[in-house]
Write an enzyme that holds these catalytic residues in place. Structure first.
Site, PDB file in Angstrom:
ATOM      1  CE1 TYR A 103      -8.718  14.469  -6.916  1.00  0.00           C
ATOM      2  CE2 TYR A 103      -6.848  14.763  -5.448  1.00  0.00           C
ATOM      3  CZ  TYR A 103      -7.512  14.020  -6.388  1.00  0.00           C
ATOM      4  OH  TYR A 103      -6.986  12.833  -6.808  1.00  0.00           O
ATOM      5  CD  GLU A 112       9.992  -0.293   7.746  1.00  0.00           C
ATOM      6  OE1 GLU A 112       9.606  -0.699   6.632  1.00  0.00           O
ATOM      7  OE2 GLU A 112      10.869  -0.893   8.411  1.00  0.00           O
TER       8      GLU A 112
END
Length: 391
Positions: free
Chosen positions: A297, A372
């Site tokens: 990358y 969450e």
């Protein structure tokens, strides 16, 4: 902003259900077929136009605003990791040896949640929104493949936002980095050839192990003597194999390593130095060296104006004390960099750590999890980012 955050809170159960579904059914890079179908199913239920099978398992949705304007993209990666999950939770991975241990399940949930809210606002939008669900971030790199297949065109993307769950940052906070954020990567394949002989008579052969040791030592001078102390780079050899017996001079040694750099110029220089060292040092010792580079990358470099935009939005949404400015880049890699090569954009980190809940493990750990509560925060911030940019 308060109204958008309230809308994100309203769909919290929706976000958690999606995230847990993805978490229980992880798929590795280039294998995200069920994940692909689930995303398409949800986009269809939201009446969002989409294209299937981009770069094989990727999905691209689009929300077309009523008024003409720019096009902004939001990206989420899809793939899991080959890790056996050790968490004892109701949403534990059902697939043995595979786990969402880097938060990509949450990234997809956040993007789908943002899509749900933005789709309800499309008649008020001054432009378009592309929804990029990208495969294979952890493996072969899906971003570059999606770009080659035209994901940034028709309509042309003017800017892009991406985020990543940050287990080092408490939930309720975000972290931003101006300019260089992540390194480029290259895999180094090196072979040193000598000539085998009996270990008792080394003068009769050419010792590839001795040559390899000289090469490794010289490689370490690339950073220490050629890279500015104000820049960053790493050359590491992680594998070395050679020889067949304790009393035989090895005729071949193979090594593999990694190069990480933040600057394209430093990357070019380091690769040239590696080639010179691998090829020249063995010659002086009557051996032969061969270097093959596997390009990885590129460096992830944020657009500073886009960073300022997200900071302004995050300051208002979360409060200035909850917005962290990262002072040092990471030598880890992220293929969101390919999107940033093609347009302006920003990649930022979303806190998901909660020590009271025992959510403290780093990414790629077999007990990685997220709080969450981060999901509606991510949704609200991405929606606000889109609306502010389209202004």
């Amino acid at each position: 902003m308060d109204n958008i955050y309230k809308e994100a809170i309203k769909i919290k159960d929706f976000l958690i259900d999606i995230r847990r579904n993805f978490h229980m059914n992880p798929e590795l890079g280039t294998e995200e077929y069920n994940t692909h179908d689930k995303i398409c199913e949800i986009l269809e239920s939201l009446n969002i136009e989409y294209k299937r099978n981009v770069a094989d398992t990727g999905v691209v949705g689009i929300i077309r605003g009523k008024n003409k304007g720019k096009t902004i993209a939001l990206r989420a990666d899809m793939d899991a990791l080959p890790i056996i999950e050790k968490n004892e939770v109701e949403y534990k991975s059902k697939i043995d040896g595979k786990m969402h241990a880097c938060g990509h399940d949450a990234h997809m949930s956040i993007l789908l949640g943002a899509s749900k809210i933005l789709a309800q606002m499309k008649d008020q939008l001054n432009g378009n929104i592309k929804l990029i669900f990208q495969p294979a971030e952890e493996t072969v790199g899906g971003a570059e493949r999606m770009i080659k297949e035209g994901v940034m065109e028709d309509p042309k993307v003017d800017a892009i936002f991406g985020l990543h769950m940050a287990p080092e940052i408490p939930v309720g906070k975000v972290a931003l980095k101006y300019d260089k954020m992540n390194a480029s990567s290259d895999t180094l394949n090196i072979e040193i050839r000598g000539e085998s002989t009996h270990g008792a008579y080394p003068h009769s052969g050419v010792d590839s192990i001795v040559i390899a040791s000289q090469v490794i030592n010289s490689l370490q001078t690339i950073v220490s003597r050629n890279v500015s102390p104000l820049d960053s780079a790493v050359v590491s050899i992680g594998q070395i194999n050679g020889g067949s017996a304790h009393n035989i001079i090895a005729n071949s040694v193979k090594m593999r390593g990694t190069l990480r750099t933040l600057s394209p110029d430093t990357r070019k220089m380091a690769l040239e130095k590696i080639k010179d060292i691998v090829e020249d040092i063995p010659k002086t010792l009557k051996g032969e060296g061969r270097f093959i580079r596997e390009e990885g990358y590129m460096a992830l470099i944020n657009d500073n104006d886009m960073v300022k935009l997200v900071k302004k939005n995050a300051d208002k949404l979360l409060g200035e004390k909850n917005v962290i400015i990262i002072d040092r880049p990471s030598l880890g890699v992220e293929d969101f960099a390919y999107f940033l090569e093609n347009t302006d954009g920003v990649f930022f980190r979303l806190g998901c750590r909660n020590e009271k809940k025992g959510i403290v493990h780093d990414g790629h750990h077999d007990k990685f999890d997220i709080d969450e509560e981060a999901l509606p925060i991510g949704v609200a911030l991405q929606v606000i980012n889109v609306l502010e940019f389209l202004k």
